[in-house]
Design an enzyme around this catalytic site. Structure first.
Site, short mmCIF file in Angstrom:
data_model
loop_
_atom_site.label_atom_id
_atom_site.label_comp_id
_atom_site.label_asym_id
_atom_site.label_seq_id
_atom_site.Cartn_x
_atom_site.Cartn_y
_atom_site.Cartn_z
N TYR A 195 0.85 -1.19 0.00
CA TYR A 195 0.00 0.00 0.00
C TYR A 195 0.89 1.23 0.00
O TYR A 195 1.87 1.30 0.73
CB TYR A 195 -0.90 0.00 1.24
CG TYR A 195 -1.78 1.23 1.36
CD1 TYR A 195 -2.82 1.46 0.45
CD2 TYR A 195 -1.58 2.16 2.39
CE1 TYR A 195 -3.64 2.58 0.57
CE2 TYR A 195 -2.41 3.28 2.52
CZ TYR A 195 -3.43 3.49 1.60
OH TYR A 195 -4.24 4.60 1.72
N LYS A 207 3.85 8.56 9.43
CA LYS A 207 3.52 7.93 10.71
C LYS A 207 4.45 8.38 11.86
O LYS A 207 4.30 9.49 12.32
CB LYS A 207 3.43 6.42 10.54
CG LYS A 207 2.37 6.09 9.46
CD LYS A 207 1.84 4.68 9.38
CE LYS A 207 0.60 4.65 8.49
NZ LYS A 207 0.73 3.91 7.26
N ASP A 215 9.24 2.63 0.29
CA ASP A 215 8.18 3.30 1.02
C ASP A 215 8.24 2.79 2.46
O ASP A 215 7.75 1.71 2.78
CB ASP A 215 6.81 3.00 0.39
CG ASP A 215 5.68 3.73 1.10
OD1 ASP A 215 5.94 4.33 2.16
OD2 ASP A 215 4.54 3.69 0.60
C1 LIG Z 1 0.18 4.53 5.85
C2 LIG Z 1 0.98 4.34 4.62
C3 LIG Z 1 0.91 5.23 3.54
C4 LIG Z 1 -0.06 6.36 3.50
O1 LIG Z 1 0.20 7.31 4.49
P1 LIG Z 1 -0.98 8.32 4.91
O2 LIG Z 1 -0.32 9.20 5.94
O3 LIG Z 1 -2.08 7.48 5.44
O4 LIG Z 1 -1.35 9.07 3.69
C5 LIG Z 1 1.76 5.02 2.47
N1 LIG Z 1 2.62 4.00 2.45
C6 LIG Z 1 2.71 3.12 3.47
C7 LIG Z 1 3.70 2.02 3.39
C8 LIG Z 1 1.88 3.25 4.57
O5 LIG Z 1 1.96 2.35 5.56
#
Ligand SMILES: *Cc1c(COP(=O)(O)O)cnc(C)c1O
Length: 429
Positions: free
Chosen positions: A141, A264, A236
């Site tokens: 994701y 996060k 990511d």
């Molecule tokens: C949570 C997450 C996102 C999206 O971040 P948001 O702050 O919710 O927009 C993108 N990549 C990864 C791997 C994530 O865990």
């Protein structure tokens, strides 16, 4: 007002009554609980019930809710400045602190979410390589960026199709998809499309569709193929960054991704995202370069200070080792409990993340390998744990987050509750 009444009101003013889909509790077969306060490992509902919280805002709260050291810094900032839209010393301090410690990046920029970070780096990668396509993996994701909301298409290997209404097929076609843990598939896509691939983006520790721990050789293969075809590698690390260690998976695996995204934890539970790379790549961004990206609330001072206070504490209190040990003990106890009672459940865990899933013959490394009935099986577990004062993520595909505020004692109590819930809701294997 109780949760039921609040949800009825919410349904009138927000789609599905929520501001992010998973909060609706839809996949666990009940209406959502409304929470109004939280401290440490605990979260409190509007009804006044207290739960041990393993969701922890889906990752940001690595120190638990309102860590006292971070709270002191935030309180001080509340009396100083909220938002400037101008240069400030706080973002500089956080940037320098991070860059001093992470030897695979030289410059960074702050944004307001993980999604925004990903969106920005895809633009950067396309600009830097003058190529169009991005290769992503099924089961990773990357936020709700248009081109990342795709699934495998029905055509040739790598072809993608839109996975959300409103994402045009045209945009979906700029993305290629490949399964995780699939060396051959990856080779095939590179063979066919190598010259068009601007970048490969991966969650080096995929933690958004369960916890899909990858073989190191697979990650190595990505680097080998990307280097060979002159495509960039984007890690990511929005979940794994500052969680599996300060330097995230890049440091843990000893590899050097070209671009990294964070979110996060980096904002100490306030809305902060970040992307980072070599000075050469980052200087392609406006105003030093031709790639545009901006933000009214970017590098918000409160997020910057909360982030720095959080990261400093991670380092000074040896939080990663403490969390690893506690999580290990906790997941061992869970697995033992499941096994002792012949329950068809397994726990997968890495650092302070864990994922309980329906038992499968092999280690699950891709979404193809999920056991049938996993989501259904989680429903009973979630609701049984809830009844016993433990709040896990309201979806079978979200991982659990252990925070620094979860002591051994709290974890042991939570494990007992989860095992009891499993005994009640699960068939014997
Ligand atoms: C949570 C997450 C996102 C999206 O971040 P948001 O702050 O919710 O927009 C993108 N990549 C990864 C791997 C994530 O865990």
């Amino acid at each position: 007002m109780n949760s039921k009444e609040l949800f009825e009101r919410s349904l009138r003013v927000s789609p599905g009554g929520v501001h992010s889909p998973v909060r609706s509790f839809k996949s666990v077969g009940r209406e959502p609980i409304f929470f109004s306060s939280a401290k440490g490992a605990y979260i409190n509902s509007v009804e006044g019930d207290r739960y041990i919280d393993f969701c922890q805002s889906f990752g940001p709260n690595i120190l638990g809710h309102r860590d006292p050291d971070v709270q002191a810094v935030v309180s001080e900032m509340i009396d100083k400045v909220w938002s400037l839209g101008a240069c400030d010393p706080y973002s500089l301090e956080l940037s320098e602190w991070i860059i001093e410690r992470l030897n695979f990046i030289q410059k960074l920029r702050f944004v307001c979410s993980g999604t925004e970070a990903v969106m920005s780096v895809l633009r950067l990668a396309r600009a830097a390589t003058k190529r169009e396509k991005i290769l992503k993996f099924n089961g990773c994701y990357h936020g709700h960026v248009d081109s990342m909301l795709v699934k495998a298409g029905s055509g040739l290997a790598g072809d993608a199709a839109s996975d959300s209404a409103g994402v045009s097929e045209q945009v979906a076609k700029t993305t290629l998809v490949c399964d995780l843990d699939d060396d051959k598939g990856l080779e095939e896509v590179f063979k066919k499309e190598g010259a068009n691939i601007a970048a490969v983006i991966i969650e080096p520790l995929p933690a958004n569709f369960g916890l899909l721990i990858q073989r190191e050789e697979f990650i190595e293969k990505i680097f080998t193929l990307a280097r060979k075809h002159k495509a960039l590698v984007i890690f990511d690390e929005v979940i794994s960054g500052f969680r599996v260690g300060l330097g995230g998976m890049a440091e843990k695996l000893g590899v050097k991704p070209d671009i990294v995204t964070y979110g996060k934890i980096i904002g100490g539970s306030f809305p902060v995202g970040c992307y980072a790379a070599s000075a050469e790549l980052m200087d392609m961004m406006a105003p030093s370069g031709p790639v545009y990206q901006a933000g009214t609330l970017a590098a918000n001072p409160i997020g910057m200070c909360a982030g720095l206070a959080t990261l400093k504490k991670l380092e000074t209190c040896d939080v990663f080792n403490v969390l690893n040990e506690r999580t290990h003990k906790f997941t061992q106890k869970l697995q033992q409990g499941f096994d002792d009672n012949n329950l068809d459940l397994s726990v997968q865990s890495e650092s302070s993340l864990f994922w309980i899933h329906k038992k499968s013959a092999q280690k699950i490394r891709s979404i193809e390998q999920f056991s049938k009935g996993h989501a259904e099986s989680y429903k009973g577990l979630f609701n049984g744990a809830l009844k016993r004062g433990v709040y896990m993520a309201p979806s079978a595909y979200e991982v659990g987050f252990v925070s620094y505020a979860h002591t051994d004692e709290i974890l042991s109590q939570a494990a007992d509750a989860i095992i009891d819930a499993a005994k009640e809701s699960h068939v014997q294997a």
